[in-house]
Motif scaffolding. Structure first.
Motif, PDB file in Angstrom:
ATOM      1  N   PRO A 106     107.925-107.821  34.805  1.00 47.33           N
ATOM      2  CA  PRO A 106     106.740-106.980  34.586  1.00 47.33           C
ATOM      3  C   PRO A 106     105.509-107.844  34.324  1.00 47.33           C
ATOM      4  O   PRO A 106     105.627-108.977  33.862  1.00 47.33           O
ATOM      5  CB  PRO A 106     107.099-106.151  33.357  1.00 47.33           C
ATOM      6  N   MET A 107     104.344-107.284  34.610  1.00 52.03           N
ATOM      7  CA  MET A 107     103.096-107.993  34.374  1.00 52.03           C
ATOM      8  C   MET A 107     102.396-107.383  33.169  1.00 52.03           C
ATOM      9  O   MET A 107     102.117-106.186  33.159  1.00 52.03           O
ATOM     10  CB  MET A 107     102.186-107.873  35.589  1.00 52.03           C
ATOM     11  N   ALA A 108     102.124-108.203  32.169  1.00 49.71           N
ATOM     12  CA  ALA A 108     101.384-107.727  30.999  1.00 49.71           C
ATOM     13  C   ALA A 108      99.899-107.668  31.356  1.00 49.71           C
ATOM     14  O   ALA A 108      99.351-108.606  31.935  1.00 49.71           O
ATOM     15  CB  ALA A 108     101.613-108.667  29.821  1.00 49.71           C
ATOM     16  N   TRP A 109      99.272-106.552  31.013  1.00 51.54           N
ATOM     17  CA  TRP A 109      97.841-106.367  31.277  1.00 51.54           C
ATOM     18  C   TRP A 109      97.226-105.669  30.072  1.00 51.54           C
ATOM     19  O   TRP A 109      97.752-104.663  29.586  1.00 51.54           O
ATOM     20  CB  TRP A 109      97.637-105.524  32.535  1.00 51.54           C
ATOM     21  N   THR A 110      96.130-106.207  29.547  1.00 51.19           N
ATOM     22  CA  THR A 110      95.454-105.637  28.384  1.00 51.19           C
ATOM     23  C   THR A 110      94.136-105.009  28.816  1.00 51.19           C
ATOM     24  O   THR A 110      93.313-105.664  29.463  1.00 51.19           O
ATOM     25  CB  THR A 110      95.211-106.720  27.304  1.00 51.19           C
ATOM     26  N   ALA A 111      93.958-103.743  28.454  1.00 52.62           N
ATOM     27  CA  ALA A 111      92.735-103.015  28.810  1.00 52.62           C
ATOM     28  C   ALA A 111      91.557-103.558  28.012  1.00 52.62           C
ATOM     29  O   ALA A 111      91.663-103.782  26.811  1.00 52.62           O
ATOM     30  CB  ALA A 111      92.913-101.528  28.535  1.00 52.62           C
ATOM     31  N   SER A 112      90.428-103.734  28.690  1.00 56.18           N
ATOM     32  CA  SER A 112      89.232-104.234  28.012  1.00 56.18           C
ATOM     33  C   SER A 112      88.350-103.093  27.515  1.00 56.18           C
ATOM     34  O   SER A 112      87.440-103.312  26.714  1.00 56.18           O
ATOM     35  CB  SER A 112      88.433-105.137  28.945  1.00 56.18           C
ATOM     36  N   GLU A 113      88.637-101.862  28.004  1.00 50.41           N
ATOM     37  CA  GLU A 113      87.852-100.697  27.569  1.00 50.41           C
ATOM     38  C   GLU A 113      88.685 -99.431  27.727  1.00 50.41           C
ATOM     39  O   GLU A 113      89.676 -99.422  28.454  1.00 50.41           O
ATOM     40  CB  GLU A 113      86.571-100.587  28.401  1.00 50.41           C
ATOM     41  N   ASP A 114      88.272 -98.372  27.040  1.00 52.10           N
ATOM     42  CA  ASP A 114      88.882 -97.062  27.245  1.00 52.10           C
ATOM     43  C   ASP A 114      88.389 -96.548  28.590  1.00 52.10           C
ATOM     44  O   ASP A 114      87.177 -96.421  28.804  1.00 52.10           O
ATOM     45  CB  ASP A 114      88.447 -96.073  26.155  1.00 52.10           C
ATOM     46  N   THR A 115      89.308 -96.305  29.506  1.00 51.15           N
ATOM     47  CA  THR A 115      88.929 -95.869  30.849  1.00 51.15           C
ATOM     48  C   THR A 115      90.138 -95.327  31.582  1.00 51.15           C
ATOM     49  O   THR A 115      91.244 -95.304  31.043  1.00 51.15           O
ATOM     50  CB  THR A 115      88.315 -97.055  31.648  1.00 51.15           C
ATOM     51  N   THR A 116      89.940 -94.915  32.810  1.00 55.32           N
ATOM     52  CA  THR A 116      91.051 -94.590  33.700  1.00 55.32           C
ATOM     53  C   THR A 116      91.216 -95.784  34.628  1.00 55.32           C
ATOM     54  O   THR A 116      90.292 -96.155  35.351  1.00 55.32           O
ATOM     55  CB  THR A 116      90.771 -93.318  34.519  1.00 55.32           C
ATOM     56  N   ALA A 117      92.378 -96.416  34.570  1.00 54.10           N
ATOM     57  CA  ALA A 117      92.689 -97.560  35.434  1.00 54.10           C
ATOM     58  C   ALA A 117      93.472 -97.032  36.630  1.00 54.10           C
ATOM     59  O   ALA A 117      94.342 -96.182  36.483  1.00 54.10           O
ATOM     60  CB  ALA A 117      93.517 -98.588  34.670  1.00 54.10           C
ATOM     61  N   TYR A 118      93.155 -97.535  37.803  1.00 55.58           N
ATOM     62  CA  TYR A 118      93.859 -97.123  39.019  1.00 55.58           C
ATOM     63  C   TYR A 118      94.801 -98.251  39.425  1.00 55.58           C
ATOM     64  O   TYR A 118      94.421 -99.202  40.089  1.00 55.58           O
ATOM     65  CB  TYR A 118      92.853 -96.763  40.118  1.00 55.58           C
ATOM     66  N   MET A 119      96.065 -98.107  38.970  1.00 54.51           N
ATOM     67  CA  MET A 119      97.060 -99.158  39.152  1.00 54.51           C
ATOM     68  C   MET A 119      97.788 -98.992  40.482  1.00 54.51           C
ATOM     69  O   MET A 119      98.090 -97.882  40.912  1.00 54.51           O
ATOM     70  CB  MET A 119      98.034 -99.159  37.987  1.00 54.51           C
ATOM     71  N   CYS A 120      98.054-100.117  41.110  1.00 52.16           N
ATOM     72  CA  CYS A 120      98.665-100.167  42.432  1.00 52.16           C
ATOM     73  C   CYS A 120     100.039 -99.500  42.453  1.00 52.16           C
ATOM     74  O   CYS A 120     100.890 -99.786  41.610  1.00 52.16           O
ATOM     75  CB  CYS A 120      98.790-101.618  42.874  1.00 52.16           C
ATOM     76  N   GLY A 121     100.250 -98.642  43.434  1.00 55.26           N
ATOM     77  CA  GLY A 121     101.545 -97.995  43.613  1.00 55.26           C
ATOM     78  C   GLY A 121     102.382 -98.643  44.700  1.00 55.26           C
ATOM     79  O   GLY A 121     103.600 -98.548  44.708  1.00 55.26           O
ATOM     80  N   CYS A 122     101.717 -99.341  45.638  1.00 55.46           N
ATOM     81  CA  CYS A 122     102.455 -99.936  46.760  1.00 55.46           C
ATOM     82  C   CYS A 122     103.012-101.321  46.434  1.00 55.46           C
ATOM     83  O   CYS A 122     103.862-101.831  47.147  1.00 55.46           O
ATOM     84  CB  CYS A 122     101.595 -99.986  48.008  1.00 55.46           C
ATOM     85  N   LYS A 123     102.511-101.924  45.355  1.00 52.72           N
ATOM     86  CA  LYS A 123     102.944-103.248  44.886  1.00 52.72           C
ATOM     87  C   LYS A 123     102.527-104.383  45.824  1.00 52.72           C
ATOM     88  O   LYS A 123     103.036-105.488  45.740  1.00 52.72           O
ATOM     89  CB  LYS A 123     104.469-103.302  44.650  1.00 52.72           C
ATOM     90  N   HIS A 124     101.565-104.135  46.708  1.00 52.95           N
ATOM     91  CA  HIS A 124     101.095-105.163  47.645  1.00 52.95           C
ATOM     92  C   HIS A 124      99.648-105.591  47.378  1.00 52.95           C
ATOM     93  O   HIS A 124      99.078-106.357  48.142  1.00 52.95           O
ATOM     94  CB  HIS A 124     101.241-104.669  49.084  1.00 52.95           C
ATOM     95  N   THR A 125      99.051-105.094  46.295  1.00 54.15           N
ATOM     96  CA  THR A 125      97.672-105.459  45.959  1.00 54.15           C
ATOM     97  C   THR A 125      97.548-106.958  45.714  1.00 54.15           C
ATOM     98  O   THR A 125      98.501-107.603  45.284  1.00 54.15           O
ATOM     99  CB  THR A 125      97.194-104.698  44.710  1.00 54.15           C
ATOM    100  N   LYS A 126      96.392-107.486  45.981  1.00 53.51           N
ATOM    101  CA  LYS A 126      96.118-108.892  45.679  1.00 53.51           C
ATOM    102  C   LYS A 126      95.370-109.000  44.350  1.00 53.51           C
ATOM    103  O   LYS A 126      94.938-110.070  43.960  1.00 53.51           O
ATOM    104  CB  LYS A 126      95.322-109.513  46.815  1.00 53.51           C
ATOM    105  N   ASN A 127      95.252-107.870  43.643  1.00 54.81           N
ATOM    106  CA  ASN A 127      94.520-107.803  42.376  1.00 54.81           C
ATOM    107  C   ASN A 127      95.368-107.101  41.316  1.00 54.81           C
ATOM    108  O   ASN A 127      94.906-106.186  40.661  1.00 54.81           O
ATOM    109  CB  ASN A 127      93.197-107.051  42.601  1.00 54.81           C
TER     110      ASN A 127
END
Length: 137
Positions: free
Chosen positions: A92-113
């Motif tokens: 798994p990849m740990a990711w920490t939110a920098s602000e309260d928001t809606t994050a659009y996380m990759c579903g296909c697992k092929h993102t370069k970001n």
């Protein structure tokens, strides 16, 4: 039966990830490393993520909270990890939110970001036509 495989350590092979002897033409050959592995480990190296969704997962996140993004695509708690990667090469990849928001996380697992969607899913074949099983040897 010999199941030994040799993975390239010099990164100059034309047959990634396997060694093709290209290291012999490089300087300081004696310092190059060729990694001896079992065939099962080679199969894990070649694993591809399962496409969980051909599009992003909107996730409401809170500033300062750490989220564990699923990189294998097998989690039943998409887009977050539930441990379904066990026995694979995925983590798994740990990711920490920098602000309260809606994050659009990759579903296909092929993102370069990772973990954010970058639209890479648009270039993938239709999910319905893909074999989504990850086979291990």
């Amino acid at each position: 039966e010999d199941t030994t495989a040799y993975m390239c350590g010099c990164k100059h092979t034309k047959n990634q990830p396997m060694c093709d002897g290209s290291h012999a033409a490089l300087p300081d050959v004696e310092t190059m490393v060729v990694k001896k592995v079992e065939t099962v480990e080679v199969a894990k190296e070649a694993e591809k993520p399962v496409i969980a969704k051909k599009g992003p997962f909107p996730v409401d996140v809170k500033a300062g909270e750490t989220y564990y993004y699923c990189t294998c695509g097998k989690s039943k708690s998409q887009p977050m990890c539930d441990g379904s990667h066990s026995g694979t090469s995925f983590k798994p990849m740990a990711w920490t939110a920098s602000e309260d928001t809606t994050a659009y996380m990759c579903g296909c697992k092929h993102t370069k970001n990772q973990p954010m969607c970058d639209g890479s899913h648009a270039a993938l074949p239709d999910v319905e036509t893909m074999d989504l099983k990850v086979e291990t040897v």
